[in-house]
Scaffold this motif. Sequence first.
Motif, PDB file in Angstrom:
ATOM      1  N   GLY A  37       0.814  -1.217   0.000  1.00 18.88           N
ATOM      2  CA  GLY A  37       0.000   0.000   0.000  1.00 18.88           C
ATOM      3  C   GLY A  37       0.847   1.267   0.000  1.00 18.88           C
ATOM      4  N   TYR A  38       1.921   1.262   0.783  1.00 15.80           N
ATOM      5  CA  TYR A  38       2.816   2.425   0.813  1.00 15.80           C
ATOM      6  C   TYR A  38       3.483   2.631  -0.537  1.00 15.80           C
ATOM      7  CZ  TYR A  38       2.417   3.798   5.694  1.00 15.80           C
ATOM      8  OH  TYR A  38       1.944   4.289   6.879  1.00 15.80           O
ATOM      9  N   ALA A  39       3.870   1.523  -1.194  1.00  8.01           N
ATOM     10  CA  ALA A  39       4.505   1.635  -2.516  1.00  8.01           C
ATOM     11  C   ALA A  39       3.511   2.220  -3.516  1.00  8.01           C
ATOM     12  CB  ALA A  39       4.997   0.261  -2.977  1.00  8.01           C
ATOM     13  N   ILE A  40       2.255   1.833  -3.413  1.00 10.15           N
ATOM     14  CA  ILE A  40       1.227   2.361  -4.332  1.00 10.15           C
ATOM     15  C   ILE A  40       1.006   3.853  -4.069  1.00 10.15           C
ATOM     16  CG2 ILE A  40      -1.250   2.272  -4.872  1.00 10.15           C
ATOM     17  CD1 ILE A  40      -0.961  -0.841  -4.432  1.00 10.15           C
ATOM     18  N   ALA A  41       0.914   4.245  -2.819  1.00  6.54           N
ATOM     19  CA  ALA A  41       0.746   5.668  -2.494  1.00  6.54           C
ATOM     20  C   ALA A  41       1.909   6.478  -3.067  1.00  6.54           C
ATOM     21  CB  ALA A  41       0.652   5.853  -0.979  1.00  6.54           C
ATOM     22  N   VAL A 166      -7.247  -6.221  -7.344  1.00  2.64           N
ATOM     23  CA  VAL A 166      -5.896  -6.754  -7.492  1.00  2.64           C
ATOM     24  C   VAL A 166      -5.835  -8.001  -6.613  1.00  2.64           C
ATOM     25  CG1 VAL A 166      -3.438  -6.331  -7.231  1.00  2.64           C
ATOM     26  CG2 VAL A 166      -4.975  -4.442  -7.856  1.00  2.64           C
ATOM     27  N   ALA A 167      -5.770  -9.149  -7.272  1.00  2.00           N
ATOM     28  CA  ALA A 167      -5.785 -10.420  -6.542  1.00  2.00           C
ATOM     29  C   ALA A 167      -4.353 -10.846  -6.279  1.00  2.00           C
ATOM     30  CB  ALA A 167      -6.503 -11.480  -7.371  1.00  2.00           C
ATOM     31  N   ASN A 168      -4.142 -11.200  -5.044  1.00  2.00           N
ATOM     32  CA  ASN A 168      -2.811 -11.388  -4.542  1.00  2.00           C
ATOM     33  C   ASN A 168      -2.702 -12.819  -4.026  1.00  2.00           C
ATOM     34  OD1 ASN A 168      -0.422 -10.728  -3.431  1.00  2.00           O
ATOM     35  ND2 ASN A 168      -1.206  -9.047  -2.186  1.00  2.00           N
ATOM     36  N   GLU A 191      -5.984 -10.062 -16.039  1.00  2.00           N
ATOM     37  CA  GLU A 191      -4.595  -9.991 -16.509  1.00  2.00           C
ATOM     38  C   GLU A 191      -3.705 -10.656 -15.477  1.00  2.00           C
ATOM     39  OE1 GLU A 191      -3.094  -6.014 -17.055  1.00  2.00           O
ATOM     40  OE2 GLU A 191      -4.824  -5.511 -18.297  1.00  2.00           O
ATOM     41  N   ASP A 192      -2.893 -11.595 -15.914  1.00  2.00           N
ATOM     42  CA  ASP A 192      -1.919 -12.217 -15.009  1.00  2.00           C
ATOM     43  C   ASP A 192      -0.606 -11.463 -15.132  1.00  2.00           C
ATOM     44  OD1 ASP A 192      -3.782 -14.289 -14.400  1.00  2.00           O
ATOM     45  OD2 ASP A 192      -3.247 -15.259 -16.292  1.00  2.00           O
ATOM     46  N   TRP A 193      -0.170 -10.850 -14.042  1.00  2.00           N
ATOM     47  CA  TRP A 193       1.113 -10.156 -14.070  1.00  2.00           C
ATOM     48  C   TRP A 193       2.202 -11.114 -13.611  1.00  2.00           C
ATOM     49  CZ3 TRP A 193       0.134  -4.577 -11.669  1.00  2.00           C
ATOM     50  CH2 TRP A 193      -0.813  -3.925 -12.473  1.00  2.00           C
ATOM     51  N   GLU A 194       3.375 -10.997 -14.195  1.00  2.00           N
ATOM     52  CA  GLU A 194       4.487 -11.852 -13.770  1.00  2.00           C
ATOM     53  C   GLU A 194       4.888 -11.470 -12.340  1.00  2.00           C
ATOM     54  OE1 GLU A 194       4.581  -9.393 -15.930  1.00  2.00           O
ATOM     55  OE2 GLU A 194       6.533  -8.364 -15.948  1.00  2.00           O
ATOM     56  N   PRO A 195       5.529 -12.365 -11.607  1.00  2.00           N
ATOM     57  CA  PRO A 195       5.970 -11.996 -10.256  1.00  2.00           C
ATOM     58  C   PRO A 195       6.849 -10.751 -10.311  1.00  2.00           C
ATOM     59  CG  PRO A 195       6.266 -14.346 -10.634  1.00  2.00           C
ATOM     60  CD  PRO A 195       5.891 -13.750 -11.959  1.00  2.00           C
ATOM     61  N   LEU A 196       6.536  -9.771  -9.496  1.00  2.00           N
ATOM     62  CA  LEU A 196       7.235  -8.484  -9.541  1.00  2.00           C
ATOM     63  C   LEU A 196       7.528  -8.023  -8.125  1.00  2.00           C
ATOM     64  CD1 LEU A 196       4.922  -6.602 -12.098  1.00  2.00           C
ATOM     65  CD2 LEU A 196       7.313  -7.259 -12.514  1.00  2.00           C
ATOM     66  N   PRO A 197       8.590  -7.237  -7.948  1.00  2.00           N
ATOM     67  CA  PRO A 197       8.779  -6.572  -6.656  1.00  2.00           C
ATOM     68  C   PRO A 197       7.570  -5.674  -6.362  1.00  2.00           C
ATOM     69  CG  PRO A 197      10.710  -6.286  -8.064  1.00  2.00           C
ATOM     70  CD  PRO A 197       9.631  -6.895  -8.922  1.00  2.00           C
ATOM     71  N   LYS A 198       7.281  -5.463  -5.084  1.00  2.00           N
ATOM     72  CA  LYS A 198       6.092  -4.685  -4.727  1.00  2.00           C
ATOM     73  C   LYS A 198       6.128  -3.271  -5.305  1.00  2.00           C
ATOM     74  CE  LYS A 198       4.780  -7.364  -0.676  1.00  2.00           C
ATOM     75  NZ  LYS A 198       4.685  -7.501   0.782  1.00  2.00           N
ATOM     76  N   ASP A 199       7.325  -2.673  -5.438  1.00  2.00           N
ATOM     77  CA  ASP A 199       7.347  -1.313  -6.000  1.00  2.00           C
ATOM     78  C   ASP A 199       7.060  -1.327  -7.499  1.00  2.00           C
ATOM     79  OD1 ASP A 199       9.794  -2.460  -6.456  1.00  2.00           O
ATOM     80  OD2 ASP A 199      10.970  -0.665  -5.968  1.00  2.00           O
ATOM     81  N   ALA A 200       7.374  -2.436  -8.182  1.00  2.00           N
ATOM     82  CA  ALA A 200       7.039  -2.536  -9.611  1.00  2.00           C
ATOM     83  C   ALA A 200       5.543  -2.777  -9.800  1.00  2.00           C
ATOM     84  CB  ALA A 200       7.854  -3.649 -10.267  1.00  2.00           C
ATOM     85  N   VAL A 201       4.941  -3.587  -8.933  1.00  2.00           N
ATOM     86  CA  VAL A 201       3.476  -3.741  -8.947  1.00  2.00           C
ATOM     87  C   VAL A 201       2.832  -2.371  -8.755  1.00  2.00           C
ATOM     88  CG1 VAL A 201       1.486  -4.663  -7.667  1.00  2.00           C
ATOM     89  CG2 VAL A 201       3.466  -6.136  -8.130  1.00  2.00           C
ATOM     90  N   ARG A 203       4.081   0.665  -9.389  1.00  2.00           N
ATOM     91  CA  ARG A 203       4.258   1.560 -10.549  1.00  2.00           C
ATOM     92  C   ARG A 203       3.314   1.176 -11.681  1.00  2.00           C
ATOM     93  NH1 ARG A 203       9.682   1.607  -9.161  1.00  2.00           N
ATOM     94  NH2 ARG A 203      10.112  -0.146 -10.540  1.00  2.00           N
ATOM     95  N   ARG A 204       3.204  -0.149 -11.938  1.00  2.00           N
ATOM     96  CA  ARG A 204       2.335  -0.578 -13.030  1.00  2.00           C
ATOM     97  C   ARG A 204       0.875  -0.235 -12.722  1.00  2.00           C
ATOM     98  NH1 ARG A 204       2.799  -6.530 -15.755  1.00  2.00           N
ATOM     99  NH2 ARG A 204       4.979  -5.904 -15.901  1.00  2.00           N
ATOM    100  N   LEU A 205       0.470  -0.447 -11.479  1.00  2.00           N
ATOM    101  CA  LEU A 205      -0.916  -0.133 -11.099  1.00  2.00           C
ATOM    102  C   LEU A 205      -1.171   1.373 -11.193  1.00  2.00           C
ATOM    103  CD1 LEU A 205      -3.605  -1.366 -10.093  1.00  2.00           C
ATOM    104  CD2 LEU A 205      -2.805  -0.881  -7.761  1.00  2.00           C
ATOM    105  N   ALA A 206      -0.195   2.180 -10.760  1.00  2.00           N
ATOM    106  CA  ALA A 206      -0.353   3.641 -10.823  1.00  2.00           C
ATOM    107  C   ALA A 206      -0.499   4.099 -12.273  1.00  2.00           C
ATOM    108  CB  ALA A 206       0.840   4.326 -10.149  1.00  2.00           C
TER     109      ALA A 206
END
Length: 214
Positions: A37-41, A166-168, A191-201, A203-206
């Motif tokens: 959540g902090y990475a998304i903010a 966003v299903a986790n 959409e299936d996203w490849e495993p990503l670091p939380k900050d990359a998830v 950025r993509r979501l933003a």
Amino acid sequence: AGDGPLTGKHILVTAGPTHEPIDPVRYIANRSSGKQGYAIAGALAELGARVTLVSGPVALATPPGVTRIDVETAREMADAVDRALPADAAVMVAAVADWYVEAAAQKLKKGEGAPPLALHTNPDILATLAKSPTRPRLLVGFAAETERVVEHATAKRVRKGADWIVANDVSGDVMGGDANTVHLVTADGVEDWEPLPKDAVARRLAERIAAALG
Ligand code: C5P
């Protein structure tokens, strides 16, 4: 927040767990580090959004450019979300406790057997927001699942009235870790996203949110 595709937009993010006190020294809670959540903010602020982060108790620094409101319980989180509206979008990442306890004023004593805990249902902040007259134009929820991840998330999107879920997959060691395997469930499909670091998830979501808000 500098200039970017989300300049002029207000986005609400919830993150972290809530703590539901049992007495002055004990609580029940869900497992959540708050990292996603902090990475998304932070990622939304980097794209220029004005971000209000309503946060349960976590040990994380506030991302640059983000306004943070600290809460403890789900009921406090619901009130803080209400006060932060209106917003163009809301991303509900918090792992909200489903129940609260009527907290004892004094520390419960051992010795006379285990005290019974009467649980009461907390408000569902996401579902309430989905039905409210001040519903953000884009409402994004999260679903932490340990099995049949997409199936449960697809049902949750409809049941809660969210636009996206966003299903986790939390069957591995996601909790407190830095990587995440997610699926983005929308009205158009999955959409299936490849495993990503939380900050990359994040950025993509933003970026997806920026595109959706136009
Ligand atoms: O039903 P479940 O807890 O799995 O739903 C998860 C989603 O709903 C997350 O987006 C979470 O932040 C949100 N939620 C909420 N208020 C609750 C429970 C969950 O906003 N009381």
